[in-house]
Design a protein around this motif. Structure first.
Motif, mmCIF file in Angstrom:
data_model
loop_
_atom_site.group_PDB
_atom_site.id
_atom_site.type_symbol
_atom_site.label_atom_id
_atom_site.label_comp_id
_atom_site.label_asym_id
_atom_site.label_seq_id
_atom_site.Cartn_x
_atom_site.Cartn_y
_atom_site.Cartn_z
ATOM 1 N N SER A 64 8.732 -5.446 8.124
ATOM 2 C CA SER A 64 9.109 -5.142 6.740
ATOM 3 C C SER A 64 9.417 -6.443 6.015
ATOM 4 N N GLY A 65 9.306 -6.385 4.684
ATOM 5 C CA GLY A 65 9.635 -7.534 3.853
ATOM 6 C C GLY A 65 8.410 -8.304 3.392
ATOM 7 N N ARG A 66 8.346 -8.525 2.074
ATOM 8 C CA ARG A 66 7.294 -9.338 1.452
ATOM 9 C C ARG A 66 5.888 -8.787 1.706
ATOM 10 N N VAL A 67 5.759 -7.476 1.774
ATOM 11 C CA VAL A 67 4.451 -6.869 2.029
ATOM 12 C C VAL A 67 3.742 -6.598 0.705
ATOM 13 N N THR A 68 2.551 -7.141 0.562
ATOM 14 C CA THR A 68 1.684 -6.882 -0.586
ATOM 15 C C THR A 68 0.273 -6.648 -0.054
ATOM 16 N N PRO A 69 -0.643 -6.159 -0.891
ATOM 17 C CA PRO A 69 -2.020 -6.042 -0.422
ATOM 18 C C PRO A 69 -2.594 -7.368 0.074
ATOM 19 N N ALA A 70 -2.084 -8.482 -0.478
ATOM 20 C CA ALA A 70 -2.588 -9.793 -0.080
ATOM 21 C C ALA A 70 -2.025 -10.249 1.264
ATOM 22 N N THR A 71 -0.782 -9.862 1.580
ATOM 23 C CA THR A 71 -0.147 -10.314 2.823
ATOM 24 C C THR A 71 -0.266 -9.309 3.956
ATOM 25 N N ALA A 72 -0.614 -8.065 3.641
ATOM 26 C CA ALA A 72 -0.585 -6.996 4.640
ATOM 27 C C ALA A 72 -1.522 -7.259 5.809
ATOM 28 N N VAL A 119 12.007 -1.260 16.890
ATOM 29 C CA VAL A 119 12.670 -2.434 16.309
ATOM 30 C C VAL A 119 12.053 -2.715 14.953
ATOM 31 N N LEU A 120 12.914 -2.961 13.976
ATOM 32 C CA LEU A 120 12.471 -3.310 12.633
ATOM 33 C C LEU A 120 12.573 -4.825 12.513
ATOM 34 N N LEU A 121 11.437 -5.470 12.384
ATOM 35 C CA LEU A 121 11.349 -6.929 12.331
ATOM 36 C C LEU A 121 11.363 -7.347 10.867
ATOM 37 N N ASP A 122 12.515 -7.787 10.398
ATOM 38 C CA ASP A 122 12.735 -7.952 8.962
ATOM 39 C C ASP A 122 12.423 -9.362 8.490
ATOM 40 N N ASN A 123 11.536 -9.456 7.514
ATOM 41 C CA ASN A 123 11.223 -10.714 6.837
ATOM 42 C C ASN A 123 10.799 -11.825 7.792
ATOM 43 N N MET A 124 10.017 -11.479 8.789
ATOM 44 C CA MET A 124 9.492 -12.473 9.713
ATOM 45 C C MET A 124 8.099 -12.908 9.271
ATOM 46 N N THR A 125 7.753 -14.147 9.604
ATOM 47 C CA THR A 125 6.412 -14.644 9.312
ATOM 48 C C THR A 125 5.415 -14.006 10.283
ATOM 49 N N PRO A 126 4.123 -14.066 9.968
ATOM 50 C CA PRO A 126 3.134 -13.534 10.913
ATOM 51 C C PRO A 126 3.242 -14.153 12.307
ATOM 52 N N ILE A 158 3.982 -1.024 9.343
ATOM 53 C CA ILE A 158 4.379 -1.905 8.242
ATOM 54 C C ILE A 158 5.077 -1.025 7.218
ATOM 55 N N SER A 159 6.369 -1.261 7.002
ATOM 56 C CA SER A 159 7.115 -0.435 6.048
ATOM 57 C C SER A 159 7.169 -1.133 4.691
ATOM 58 N N VAL A 160 6.945 -0.340 3.637
ATOM 59 C CA VAL A 160 6.819 -0.880 2.282
ATOM 60 C C VAL A 160 7.654 -0.026 1.338
ATOM 61 N N GLY A 161 8.766 -0.562 0.857
ATOM 62 C CA GLY A 161 9.651 0.193 -0.026
ATOM 63 C C GLY A 161 9.080 0.431 -1.405
ATOM 64 N N TRP A 162 8.300 -0.544 -1.917
ATOM 65 C CA TRP A 162 7.838 -0.424 -3.301
ATOM 66 C C TRP A 162 6.775 0.645 -3.492
ATOM 67 N N LEU A 163 6.222 1.176 -2.409
ATOM 68 C CA LEU A 163 5.271 2.276 -2.563
ATOM 69 C C LEU A 163 5.878 3.409 -3.368
ATOM 70 N N THR A 164 7.142 3.695 -3.113
ATOM 71 C CA THR A 164 7.802 4.818 -3.779
ATOM 72 C C THR A 164 8.699 4.398 -4.929
ATOM 73 N N HIS A 165 9.282 3.189 -4.879
ATOM 74 C CA HIS A 165 10.214 2.856 -5.962
ATOM 75 C C HIS A 165 9.588 2.071 -7.108
ATOM 76 N N SER A 166 8.380 1.558 -6.937
ATOM 77 C CA SER A 166 7.806 0.727 -8.002
ATOM 78 C C SER A 166 6.324 0.973 -8.271
ATOM 79 N N ALA A 167 5.762 2.017 -7.718
ATOM 80 C CA ALA A 167 4.334 2.274 -7.939
ATOM 81 C C ALA A 167 4.078 2.618 -9.410
ATOM 82 N N PRO A 168 3.079 1.991 -10.048
ATOM 83 C CA PRO A 168 2.763 2.353 -11.432
ATOM 84 C C PRO A 168 2.118 3.733 -11.495
ATOM 85 N N VAL A 169 2.337 4.408 -12.582
ATOM 86 C CA VAL A 169 1.747 5.736 -12.798
ATOM 87 C C VAL A 169 0.232 5.611 -12.904
ATOM 88 N N LEU A 170 -0.477 6.551 -12.276
ATOM 89 C CA LEU A 170 -1.924 6.614 -12.476
ATOM 90 C C LEU A 170 -2.189 7.343 -13.791
#
Length: 299
Positions: free
Chosen positions: A244-252, A218-225, A263-275
């Motif tokens: 999933s939803g609203r996952v950051t290093p601060a909220t993870a 089950v994918l629990l979308d945008n639920m609070t802790p 914990i699924s995180v879309g921005w890992l692949t679509h928004s990661a800054p270049v090293l």
């Protein structure tokens, strides 16, 4: 880290396409005009900021495909942590080929290392919990295999690779099917026994409905802790739980503490800054070694 390399048959077409895009119909006219054909050099790829390396196979192939006389010696493997100044690899060979391939090599290495780096940041944030970090299908068209590999290099795991390898019933599927129950029943009737079924739910009522039908995940979308903690209790080990939803290093950390499996995180692949990784000239054939200087420019 037990990180298996991607087969060359997967990586090479992507590198060839990138080189073809850069070389066009005339090749590297600048290097051909400016650099003598017989000139040889040694360069190093070095990190400019802290991070995690990924994409060395693609970088190596970029040099090999431009000129097989170029050799790359790796000092660190994919998945290795680097600090500013860390030398990742030494490359030797004809100077024209080095300069022709450098941007394609660094584009792959910087992009994939960026993904590995942000993945490692989330992994570190949830250390000592049961949760694992997974990526999504929100990838750069054509680069999914490499980007998902980079997630693994950063210590994460992969979700499904494409639409064909697992059923994921999303909110729009539910809306069109007429409800969670009907969507699950149709999915079970339409796929083989080897295909896993996951359903996305937005509420605990939908979760109860899904568990009544029996699903693999089950994918629990945008639920609070707090909602996630309740959801984990409802599932009670009968299915894999994915937040999933609203996952950051601060909220993870708080999300992981709820007891979810993934914990699924879309921005890992679509928004990661270049090293930031640079190519530095070390030595030219027939000359004594000179101090390192940057030769990889931003164009």
């Amino acid at each position: 880290m037990n990180l298996a390399s991607l087969p060359r048959v997967i990586v090479e077409p992507l590198v060839r396409a990138a080189l073809a895009e850069d070389l066009g119909l005339a090749g590297d006219i600048t290097s051909a005009a400016v650099i003598p054909e017989e000139h040889r050099s040694t360069v190093v790829m070095a990190a400019r900021q802290p991070g995690v390396v990924a994409g060395l196979d693609a970088a190596d192939l970029a040099f090999q495909l431009v000129d097989p006389a170029i050799t790359m010696r790796r000092h660190l493997p994919d998945g290795a942590a680097v600090e500013p100044g860390s030398v990742i690899a030494t490359i030797e060979g004809p100077s024209r080929g080095l300069l022709t391939a450098e941007r394609t090599a660094l584009n792959f290495l910087g992009h994939l290392s960026g993904i590995a780096t942000v993945t490692a940041g989330i992994v570190e944030a949830i250390v000592n919990t049961k949760a694992s970090v997974v990526c999504t299908r929100k990838t750069t068209p054509g680069l999914r295999a490499l980007e998902k590999y980079a997630v693994r290099a950063g210590g994460g795991m992969n979700h499904r690779f494409a639409l064909h390898d697992a059923v994921l019933i999303k909110d729009n599927h539910v809306a069109i099917a007429g409800g969670v129950t009907e969507a699950i029943r149709r999915a079970k009737a339409g796929v083989g026994h080897m295909v896993k079924i996951e359903v996305e739910v937005d509420t605990l009522d939908q979760l109860h409905e899904a568990m009544g039908e029996g699903v693999d995940a089950v994918l629990l979308d945008n639920m609070t802790p707090d909602q996630l903690r309740d959801a984990v209790g409802i599932v009670a080990g009968r299915a894999i739980t994915e937040a999933s939803g609203r996952v950051t290093p601060a909220t993870a950390r708080a999300i992981a503490a709820s007891g979810v499996d993934l914990i699924s995180v879309g921005w890992l692949t679509h928004s990661a800054p270049v090293l930031d990784i640079g190519l530095d000239f070390v030595e030219a054939a027939g000359e004594s070694a000179t101090p390192l200087r940057r030769v990889a420019q931003a164009f």
